[in-house]
Design an enzyme around this catalytic site. Structure first.
Site: not given
Length: 218
Positions: A88, A198, A200
């Protein structure tokens, strides 16, 4: 082999660390994951991850506020050419400059600038929301990069951003997405990589990308 996730006061560090730990475990990679603000830890790592959420200038200031941090990152990523992943705003900081409330110099590793997202309206004329938040499908203009292995032809990943990177060299675009026009979703050259989305938070596709990064030996 070890992984450092950089703590400089900007980033969802807990979820990032858990995702990297899970990807390492599921891939049978014996790689400890360490969240740290110490430049000396970066010097000892095989892989470094730079997360980032919030305003570009604030993130850049956070890096600069830690003595030796920018130098340690440059030594790892540029001088020693070890694997580096920006997430990001962490990806955006790799650019030459960001233009959020004025101009802020970036790390200058990737030729390009970070500009405000200005998506074209929907076909029915309704404006698309900014920040761009949610799941979007990836396309791969240059397939075959090791970090994209086994991600599928059009995986969905999770975005949260109001600014995006405009690259000078289109060949450094590893993935893009459509949100009122083409948006750079992932960049890469040599040992450097970055995701606007993202990983994750991107479930199966994100864990696959993280596992590919952990196994990456450019």
């Amino acid at each position: 082999m070890s992984v450092v996730i950089v703590d400089y006061g900007s980033g969802n560090l807990r979820s990032a660390a858990k995702a990297f730990e899970r990807a390492a475990s599921e891939s049978s990679l014996n790689m400890p994951i360490k969240v740290t603000a110490a430049p000396k830890d970066i010097a000892q790592a095989s892989h470094v991850v730079l997360p980032g959420v919030g305003a570009y200038a604030d993130c850049r200031a956070g890096l600069g506020a830690i003595p030796g941090m920018i130098e340690a990152l440059a030594e790892h990523a540029i001088q020693k050419a070890r694997p580096f992943l920006g997430i990001c705003v962490g990806m955006q900081l790799m650019a030459e400059a960001g233009f959020e409330h004025g101009r802020t110099d970036g790390l200058g590793w990737i030729k390009g600038e970070v500009r405000a997202l200005k998506p074209a309206p929907n076909p029915d004329g309704r404006p698309l929301k900014v920040p761009h938040m949610g799941w979007n499908r990836l396309g791969f203009p240059h397939p075959g990069h090791p970090l994209l292995d086994a991600m599928g032809s059009e995986p969905y990943v999770y975005f949260v951003h109001g600014y995006h990177m405009q690259l000078r060299n289109p060949d450094e675009t590893l993935a893009e997405t459509d949100y009122g026009g083409s948006i750079t979703a992932m960049i890469g050259r040599d040992n450097l990589a970055g995701t606007q989305f993202h990983p994750e938070k991107s479930q199966t596709a994100g864990l696959r990308l993280i596992a590919n990064f952990l196994a990456w030996r450019p």
